[in-house]
Design a protein around this motif. Structure first.
Motif, PDB file in Angstrom:
ATOM      1  N   TYR A  86       0.820  -1.214   0.000  1.00  0.00           N
ATOM      2  CA  TYR A  86       0.000   0.000   0.000  1.00  0.00           C
ATOM      3  C   TYR A  86       0.860   1.273   0.000  1.00  0.00           C
ATOM      4  O   TYR A  86       1.740   1.446   0.847  1.00  0.00           O
ATOM      5  CB  TYR A  86      -0.911   0.029   1.220  1.00  0.00           C
ATOM      6  N   LYS A 113      -3.116   0.545  -3.894  1.00  0.00           N
ATOM      7  CA  LYS A 113      -2.348  -0.690  -4.000  1.00  0.00           C
ATOM      8  C   LYS A 113      -1.277  -0.465  -5.053  1.00  0.00           C
ATOM      9  O   LYS A 113      -1.533   0.117  -6.100  1.00  0.00           O
ATOM     10  CB  LYS A 113      -3.252  -1.857  -4.379  1.00  0.00           C
ATOM     11  N   LEU A 159      -8.145   3.700  -2.432  1.00  0.00           N
ATOM     12  CA  LEU A 159      -8.906   3.474  -1.213  1.00  0.00           C
ATOM     13  C   LEU A 159      -8.852   4.750  -0.370  1.00  0.00           C
ATOM     14  O   LEU A 159      -7.990   5.603  -0.562  1.00  0.00           O
ATOM     15  CB  LEU A 159      -8.336   2.300  -0.432  1.00  0.00           C
ATOM     16  N   VAL A 212     -16.109  -0.351   1.261  1.00  0.00           N
ATOM     17  CA  VAL A 212     -15.202  -1.487   1.423  1.00  0.00           C
ATOM     18  C   VAL A 212     -14.817  -1.581   2.895  1.00  0.00           C
ATOM     19  O   VAL A 212     -15.070  -0.677   3.687  1.00  0.00           O
ATOM     20  CB  VAL A 212     -13.928  -1.339   0.555  1.00  0.00           C
ATOM     21  N   GLN A 213     -14.196  -2.647   3.269  1.00  0.00           N
ATOM     22  CA  GLN A 213     -13.596  -2.825   4.590  1.00  0.00           C
ATOM     23  C   GLN A 213     -12.270  -3.535   4.361  1.00  0.00           C
ATOM     24  O   GLN A 213     -12.204  -4.750   4.284  1.00  0.00           O
ATOM     25  CB  GLN A 213     -14.508  -3.642   5.520  1.00  0.00           C
ATOM     26  N   GLU A 214     -11.210  -2.750   4.228  1.00  0.00           N
ATOM     27  CA  GLU A 214      -9.900  -3.333   3.934  1.00  0.00           C
ATOM     28  C   GLU A 214      -8.880  -2.815   4.944  1.00  0.00           C
ATOM     29  O   GLU A 214      -8.599  -1.620   5.004  1.00  0.00           O
ATOM     30  CB  GLU A 214      -9.459  -2.990   2.507  1.00  0.00           C
ATOM     31  N   LYS A 215      -8.325  -3.735   5.726  1.00  0.00           N
ATOM     32  CA  LYS A 215      -7.317  -3.365   6.717  1.00  0.00           C
ATOM     33  C   LYS A 215      -5.983  -3.119   6.029  1.00  0.00           C
ATOM     34  O   LYS A 215      -5.458  -3.981   5.333  1.00  0.00           O
ATOM     35  CB  LYS A 215      -7.171  -4.463   7.774  1.00  0.00           C
ATOM     36  N   ILE A 216      -5.453  -1.924   6.230  1.00  0.00           N
ATOM     37  CA  ILE A 216      -4.168  -1.565   5.637  1.00  0.00           C
ATOM     38  C   ILE A 216      -3.039  -2.010   6.565  1.00  0.00           C
ATOM     39  O   ILE A 216      -2.104  -2.676   6.158  1.00  0.00           O
ATOM     40  CB  ILE A 216      -4.086  -0.048   5.383  1.00  0.00           C
ATOM     41  N   VAL A 240      -7.977   1.335   8.579  1.00  0.00           N
ATOM     42  CA  VAL A 240      -8.915   0.530   7.787  1.00  0.00           C
ATOM     43  C   VAL A 240      -9.564   1.422   6.743  1.00  0.00           C
ATOM     44  O   VAL A 240     -10.149   2.465   7.070  1.00  0.00           O
ATOM     45  CB  VAL A 240      -9.996  -0.110   8.674  1.00  0.00           C
ATOM     46  N   ALA A 241      -9.449   1.047   5.479  1.00  0.00           N
ATOM     47  CA  ALA A 241     -10.097   1.798   4.400  1.00  0.00           C
ATOM     48  C   ALA A 241     -11.567   1.406   4.327  1.00  0.00           C
ATOM     49  O   ALA A 241     -11.904   0.222   4.396  1.00  0.00           O
ATOM     50  CB  ALA A 241      -9.407   1.512   3.080  1.00  0.00           C
ATOM     51  N   THR A 242     -12.430   2.410   4.207  1.00  0.00           N
ATOM     52  CA  THR A 242     -13.870   2.154   4.175  1.00  0.00           C
ATOM     53  C   THR A 242     -14.520   2.565   2.856  1.00  0.00           C
ATOM     54  O   THR A 242     -15.702   2.309   2.655  1.00  0.00           O
ATOM     55  CB  THR A 242     -14.568   2.905   5.314  1.00  0.00           C
ATOM     56  N   MET A 253     -13.830   3.151  -1.631  1.00  0.00           N
ATOM     57  CA  MET A 253     -13.007   3.039  -2.826  1.00  0.00           C
ATOM     58  C   MET A 253     -13.431   4.132  -3.800  1.00  0.00           C
ATOM     59  O   MET A 253     -14.617   4.298  -4.097  1.00  0.00           O
ATOM     60  CB  MET A 253     -13.154   1.673  -3.495  1.00  0.00           C
TER      61      MET A 253
END
Length: 284
Positions: free
Chosen positions: A28, A51, A67, A89-93, A98-100, A102
């Motif tokens: 990231y 990414k 994100l 979204v729910q993506e742990k960096i 945490v990205a919520t 996009m």
């Protein structure tokens, strides 16, 4: 962030030199402290995340999306910036991040892809920052936040961004293993130290047996206080304390070099000998 990674990637160097808070973790690429407007028409700050396959020099991003860590951004009137997309979204960096959201914004060119990561990230920053500046013209994502390298990465306590801006990093790297000595810290030697302390030389050895007196304050860089002049410290101790705030490996030697100990300089790669021999007034 790894200095090695920054030095070999022009996108990261450019983002950093322009003052953005850049972080690269795992896969990231992040820019922190990006101003935007929330639904209360207030300026807030979030983090843009892309990414990335950044390894070597500038590379073309795989896609145009990013994100977002923060609330949903709005325009200056408090309406959602739907042109960025509305994808949850729910993506742990990493821990605590945490990205919520996009975002999806293609470049405004004939190409469907951004040319590099600098173009991609700054395009999104401008869109968010532009709305925030309507409310407060002084907000900016360019904070020029100091970066702390590790002892293994740099002799400095914070990253030397002047060299990267000037494009002399590779030249400076040639100095990293050097051990230099400055003999005499008067009106000449102290200014040599001021310049040399801002280069990445491995070690700086200071030789002078005198105290730091009142008159020295008027012929040296910096501005000691009255109370500091009362400390009765040696020149080498004074200058070591001052410049150790910026860098490591300044070694004080409270003695002058003469015929009896000149061998102490044998291990040095370069010596600045600027001591005026007492009672003779000439430079050694």
């Amino acid at each position: 962030m790894s200095l090695e990674l920054i030095n070999r990637n022009s996108d990261l160097q450019q983002l950093q030199n322009e003052g953005y808070e850049v972080e690269f973790f795992n896969i990231y690429l992040m820019i922190h402290h990006v101003p935007y407007v929330n639904d209360k028409k207030q300026v807030a700050y979030g983090t843009l995340v892309s990414k990335s396959s950044i390894l070597e020099s500038s590379v073309k991003p795989a896609d145009h999306t990013t994100l977002w860590i923060g609330d949903f951004p709005c325009d200056c009137k408090g309406s959602r910036l739907l042109k960025l997309g509305d994808n949850s979204v729910q993506e742990k960096i990493r821990d605590g991040l945490v990205a919520t959201r996009m975002f999806s914004q293609k470049p405004k060119t004939s190409s469907a892809a951004y040319a590099n990561y600098h173009e991609k990230m700054t395009t999104y920053v401008r869109m968010l920052e532009g709305e925030a500046r309507v409310i407060d013209p002084n907000v900016t994502a360019k904070t020029f936040l100091p970066i702390q390298p590790t002892k293994e990465e740099s002799v400095f306590h914070y990253l030397d961004t002047a060299s990267t801006r000037a494009g002399i990093t590779l030249i400076n790297d040639k100095l990293k293993q050097d051990r230099i000595a400055i003999v005499g810290l008067g009106g000449t030697g102290s200014y040599i130290l001021d310049f040399m302390a801002k280069t990445p030389v491995g070690e700086i050895h200071l030789f002078d047996g005198d105290k730091f007196y009142n008159h020295n304050a008027f012929r040296s860089p910096g501005a000691p206080t009255y109370d500091e002049l009362l400390n009765n410290t040696t020149k080498v101790e004074w200058f070591t304390e001052i410049y150790s705030r910026m860098r490591r490996n300044i070694i004080p030697h409270p003695q002058i070099i003469d015929e009896t100990n000149i061998g102490d300089l044998d291990s040095m790669d370069f010596v600045f000998y600027v001591w005026i021999k007492e009672n003779q007034g000439n430079y050694w």
